[in-house]
Design an enzyme around this catalytic site. Sequence first.
Site, PDB file in Angstrom:
ATOM      1  N   ASN A 212       1.608  -2.393   5.415  1.00 16.15           N
ATOM      2  CA  ASN A 212       0.919  -1.121   5.630  1.00 16.15           C
ATOM      3  C   ASN A 212      -0.475  -1.075   5.000  1.00 16.15           C
ATOM      4  O   ASN A 212      -1.347  -0.355   5.474  1.00 16.15           O
ATOM      5  CB  ASN A 212       1.786   0.007   5.066  1.00 16.15           C
ATOM      6  CG  ASN A 212       1.001   1.296   4.898  1.00 16.15           C
ATOM      7  OD1 ASN A 212       0.789   2.034   5.864  1.00 16.15           O
ATOM      8  ND2 ASN A 212       0.536   1.568   3.684  1.00 16.15           N
TER       9      ASN A 212
ATOM     10  N   SER B   5      -3.023   0.008  14.655  1.00 20.22           N
ATOM     11  CA  SER B   5      -3.712   1.277  14.922  1.00 20.22           C
ATOM     12  C   SER B   5      -4.009   1.334  16.416  1.00 20.22           C
ATOM     13  O   SER B   5      -4.200   0.285  17.056  1.00 20.22           O
ATOM     14  CB  SER B   5      -5.037   1.334  14.153  1.00 20.22           C
ATOM     15  OG  SER B   5      -5.853   2.381  14.670  1.00 20.22           O
TER      16      SER B   5
ATOM     17  N   LYS C 222      -7.048  -4.816  13.442  1.00 14.35           N
ATOM     18  CA  LYS C 222      -5.808  -4.207  13.942  1.00 14.35           C
ATOM     19  C   LYS C 222      -5.350  -4.838  15.258  1.00 14.35           C
ATOM     20  O   LYS C 222      -4.144  -4.893  15.538  1.00 14.35           O
ATOM     21  CB  LYS C 222      -5.992  -2.692  14.087  1.00 14.35           C
ATOM     22  CG  LYS C 222      -6.203  -1.974  12.748  1.00 14.35           C
ATOM     23  CD  LYS C 222      -5.012  -2.151  11.830  1.00 14.35           C
ATOM     24  CE  LYS C 222      -5.112  -1.362  10.549  1.00 14.35           C
ATOM     25  NZ  LYS C 222      -3.944  -1.535   9.680  1.00 14.35           N
TER      26      LYS C 222
ATOM     27  N   GLY D  95       0.823  -1.211   0.000  1.00 13.25           N
ATOM     28  CA  GLY D  95       0.000   0.000   0.000  1.00 13.25           C
ATOM     29  C   GLY D  95       0.852   1.253   0.000  1.00 13.25           C
ATOM     30  O   GLY D  95       0.614   2.191   0.766  1.00 13.25           O
ATOM     31  N   ALA D  96       1.844   1.273  -0.900  1.00 17.36           N
ATOM     32  CA  ALA D  96       2.808   2.393  -0.903  1.00 17.36           C
ATOM     33  C   ALA D  96       2.437   3.489  -1.899  1.00 17.36           C
ATOM     34  O   ALA D  96       3.213   4.406  -2.130  1.00 17.36           O
ATOM     35  CB  ALA D  96       4.208   1.866  -1.196  1.00 17.36           C
ATOM     36  N   SER D  97       1.250   3.406  -2.480  1.00 14.60           N
ATOM     37  CA  SER D  97       0.855   4.410  -3.484  1.00 14.60           C
ATOM     38  C   SER D  97       0.382   5.713  -2.849  1.00 14.60           C
ATOM     39  O   SER D  97       0.463   6.771  -3.473  1.00 14.60           O
ATOM     40  CB  SER D  97      -0.251   3.851  -4.381  1.00 14.60           C
ATOM     41  OG  SER D  97      -1.296   3.303  -3.599  1.00 14.60           O
TER      42      SER D  97
ATOM     43  N   ILE E 283      -3.737  10.302  11.818  1.00 11.80           N
ATOM     44  CA  ILE E 283      -2.698  10.825  10.932  1.00 11.80           C
ATOM     45  C   ILE E 283      -3.388  11.458   9.714  1.00 11.80           C
ATOM     46  O   ILE E 283      -4.374  10.900   9.196  1.00 11.80           O
ATOM     47  CB  ILE E 283      -1.770   9.673  10.448  1.00 11.80           C
ATOM     48  CG1 ILE E 283      -1.226   8.847  11.640  1.00 11.80           C
ATOM     49  CG2 ILE E 283      -0.630  10.231   9.590  1.00 11.80           C
ATOM     50  CD1 ILE E 283      -0.321   9.561  12.620  1.00 11.80           C
TER      51      ILE E 283
ATOM     52  N   TYR F 216     -12.672  -2.907  11.893  1.00 10.39           N
ATOM     53  CA  TYR F 216     -11.307  -2.364  11.809  1.00 10.39           C
ATOM     54  C   TYR F 216     -10.516  -2.674  13.091  1.00 10.39           C
ATOM     55  O   TYR F 216      -9.354  -3.092  13.030  1.00 10.39           O
ATOM     56  CB  TYR F 216     -11.407  -0.857  11.579  1.00 10.39           C
ATOM     57  CG  TYR F 216     -10.103  -0.135  11.367  1.00 10.39           C
ATOM     58  CD1 TYR F 216      -9.415  -0.236  10.160  1.00 10.39           C
ATOM     59  CD2 TYR F 216      -9.571   0.690  12.354  1.00 10.39           C
ATOM     60  CE1 TYR F 216      -8.220   0.456   9.956  1.00 10.39           C
ATOM     61  CE2 TYR F 216      -8.395   1.382  12.167  1.00 10.39           C
ATOM     62  CZ  TYR F 216      -7.717   1.266  10.964  1.00 10.39           C
ATOM     63  OH  TYR F 216      -6.538   1.947  10.765  1.00 10.39           O
TER      64      TYR F 216
ATOM     65  N   ALA G 295     -10.999  -5.093  15.182  1.00  7.81           N
ATOM     66  CA  ALA G 295     -10.705  -6.539  15.228  1.00  7.81           C
ATOM     67  C   ALA G 295      -9.490  -6.840  14.348  1.00  7.81           C
ATOM     68  O   ALA G 295      -8.587  -7.585  14.748  1.00  7.81           O
ATOM     69  CB  ALA G 295     -11.918  -7.332  14.756  1.00  7.81           C
TER      70      ALA G 295
HETATM   71  P1  NAP Z   1      -4.807   5.517   2.725  1.00 13.66           P
HETATM   72  O1  NAP Z   1      -4.285   6.886   2.529  1.00 13.66           O
HETATM   73  O2  NAP Z   1      -6.241   5.240   2.487  1.00 13.66           O
HETATM   74  O3  NAP Z   1      -3.913   4.506   1.846  1.00 13.66           O
HETATM   75  C1  NAP Z   1      -4.187   3.136   1.875  1.00 13.66           C
HETATM   76  C2  NAP Z   1      -3.143   2.401   1.081  1.00 13.66           C
HETATM   77  O4  NAP Z   1      -3.446   0.996   1.156  1.00 13.66           O
HETATM   78  C3  NAP Z   1      -3.162   2.783  -0.390  1.00 13.66           C
HETATM   79  O5  NAP Z   1      -1.836   2.891  -0.854  1.00 13.66           O
HETATM   80  C4  NAP Z   1      -3.865   1.605  -1.052  1.00 13.66           C
HETATM   81  O6  NAP Z   1      -3.380   1.337  -2.355  1.00 13.66           O
HETATM   82  C5  NAP Z   1      -3.450   0.458  -0.152  1.00 13.66           C
HETATM   83  N1  NAP Z   1      -4.367  -0.677  -0.285  1.00 13.66           N
HETATM   84  C6  NAP Z   1      -5.682  -0.733   0.039  1.00 13.66           C
HETATM   85  N2  NAP Z   1      -6.180  -1.960  -0.249  1.00 13.66           N
HETATM   86  C7  NAP Z   1      -5.140  -2.682  -0.783  1.00 13.66           C
HETATM   87  C8  NAP Z   1      -5.009  -4.003  -1.259  1.00 13.66           C
HETATM   88  N3  NAP Z   1      -6.059  -4.851  -1.276  1.00 13.66           N
HETATM   89  N4  NAP Z   1      -3.796  -4.412  -1.721  1.00 13.66           N
HETATM   90  C9  NAP Z   1      -2.730  -3.583  -1.721  1.00 13.66           C
HETATM   91  N5  NAP Z   1      -2.799  -2.299  -1.276  1.00 13.66           N
HETATM   92  C10 NAP Z   1      -3.995  -1.868  -0.808  1.00 13.66           C
HETATM   93  O7  NAP Z   1      -4.531   5.003   4.229  1.00 13.66           O
HETATM   94  P2  NAP Z   1      -3.443   5.473   5.281  1.00 13.66           P
HETATM   95  O8  NAP Z   1      -4.084   6.425   6.186  1.00 13.66           O
HETATM   96  O9  NAP Z   1      -2.176   5.823   4.616  1.00 13.66           O
HETATM   97  O10 NAP Z   1      -3.275   4.109   6.104  1.00 13.66           O
HETATM   98  C11 NAP Z   1      -2.157   3.262   5.925  1.00 13.66           C
HETATM   99  C12 NAP Z   1      -2.167   2.230   7.059  1.00 13.66           C
HETATM  100  O11 NAP Z   1      -2.106   2.917   8.307  1.00 13.66           O
HETATM  101  C13 NAP Z   1      -3.429   1.378   7.103  1.00 13.66           C
HETATM  102  O12 NAP Z   1      -3.113   0.060   7.494  1.00 13.66           O
HETATM  103  C14 NAP Z   1      -4.256   2.064   8.160  1.00 13.66           C
HETATM  104  O13 NAP Z   1      -5.178   1.178   8.757  1.00 13.66           O
HETATM  105  C15 NAP Z   1      -3.185   2.505   9.129  1.00 13.66           C
HETATM  106  N6  NAP Z   1      -3.582   3.602   9.999  1.00 13.66           N
HETATM  107  C16 NAP Z   1      -3.900   4.822   9.511  1.00 13.66           C
HETATM  108  C17 NAP Z   1      -4.264   5.840  10.383  1.00 13.66           C
HETATM  109  C18 NAP Z   1      -4.616   7.228   9.924  1.00 13.66           C
HETATM  110  O14 NAP Z   1      -5.034   8.034  10.758  1.00 13.66           O
HETATM  111  N7  NAP Z   1      -4.470   7.570   8.670  1.00 13.66           N
HETATM  112  C19 NAP Z   1      -4.315   5.577  11.759  1.00 13.66           C
HETATM  113  C20 NAP Z   1      -3.991   4.314  12.227  1.00 13.66           C
HETATM  114  C21 NAP Z   1      -3.604   3.341  11.341  1.00 13.66           C
HETATM  115  P3  NAP Z   1      -4.248   1.590  -3.713  1.00 13.66           P
HETATM  116  O15 NAP Z   1      -4.881   2.931  -3.599  1.00 13.66           O
HETATM  117  O16 NAP Z   1      -3.197   1.482  -4.776  1.00 13.66           O
HETATM  118  O17 NAP Z   1      -5.233   0.459  -3.779  1.00 13.66           O
END
Ligand code: NAP
Length: 246
Positions: free
Chosen positions: A89, A141, A158, A11-13, A187, A154, A156
């Site tokens: 991620n 998380s 995490k 999920g590095a995009s 974040i 979610y 469950a």
């Molecule tokens: P985000 O901006 O929505 O990005 C999610 C990333 O996951 C995207 O790069 C997406 O890639 C990828 N992804 C989703 N489904 C996928 C799949 N089936 N296979 C491969 N890649 C997939 O989310 P984020 O906020 O950066 O969150 C990243 C991580 O941190 C997650 O695990 C999230 O639960 C955790 N987190 C985030 C927060 C927060 O506040 N933001 C807090 C706690 C934990 P594509 O778009 O290319 O599909």
Amino acid sequence: MLKEKVALVTGASRGIGREIALTLASYGATIVINYNGSKEKAEEVYDKITNNNGKARLYKADVSDFEAVKQMVSDIKDEFGRLDILVNNAGITKDNLILRMSEEEFDKVIDINLKGTFNCLRHVSPLMLKQRYGRIINISSIVGIHGNTGQLNYSASKAGVIGMTKSLAKELGSRGITVNAVAPGYINTDMTEGLKEQWKDLIKEQIPLKRFGETTDVAQTVAFLASDYSSYITGQTIQVDGGLGI
Ligand code: NAP
């Protein structure tokens, strides 16, 4: 700090994964940028790394697909001969209160966040065991520790990631592989963008540091856990949450 290391970031995009990829690359690691739907965004990450004299490779794979992940890891092994760092991620949310949550909303979140992490751990572990070296970082998380209204699925997933982190740390520790989790609080990414401003203000009041975190706050913690500065730390969950979880 990470010269000669090869890292897979799922999920590095976008969001946190993007920043982790850029940060590990800035410390010298070669990055496999995994993505699923956001091809153009993933290409931007690739361009940013390679324009800075870094090394990277793009790889589209849905982490919830066991066979697709198997192929991805096999291709990484063929191309680079090794994989030193795995950052699980990729993740999604599908929030709803229990009385409204559909089976599909529950299954989808578990499939990507929990099973997707398992799929990567399952296919990368044999490679790291043979190398007798590895750094695994799972993104959990604070919701996996404290729970949250409307996020039963979610939380469950995490909490499960934290359980897998501890179990795998015990399984792989004797072979020089550390397994840790990072539990971010709120974040600034696409995931939190949809929150209403009023709700955001209420949350900020609860956070001792009085702000949402930035993706770099998480990425630098991941870089530390991916480096040899953390070689005696395993099975831990580091909260990067501005103190929210105190
Ligand atoms: P985000 O901006 O929505 O990005 C999610 C990333 O996951 C995207 O790069 C997406 O890639 C990828 N992804 C989703 N489904 C996928 C799949 N089936 N296979 C491969 N890649 C997939 O989310 P984020 O906020 O950066 O969150 C990243 C991580 O941190 C997650 O695990 C999230 O639960 C955790 N987190 C985030 C927060 C927060 O506040 N933001 C807090 C706690 C934990 P594509 O778009 O290319 O599909």
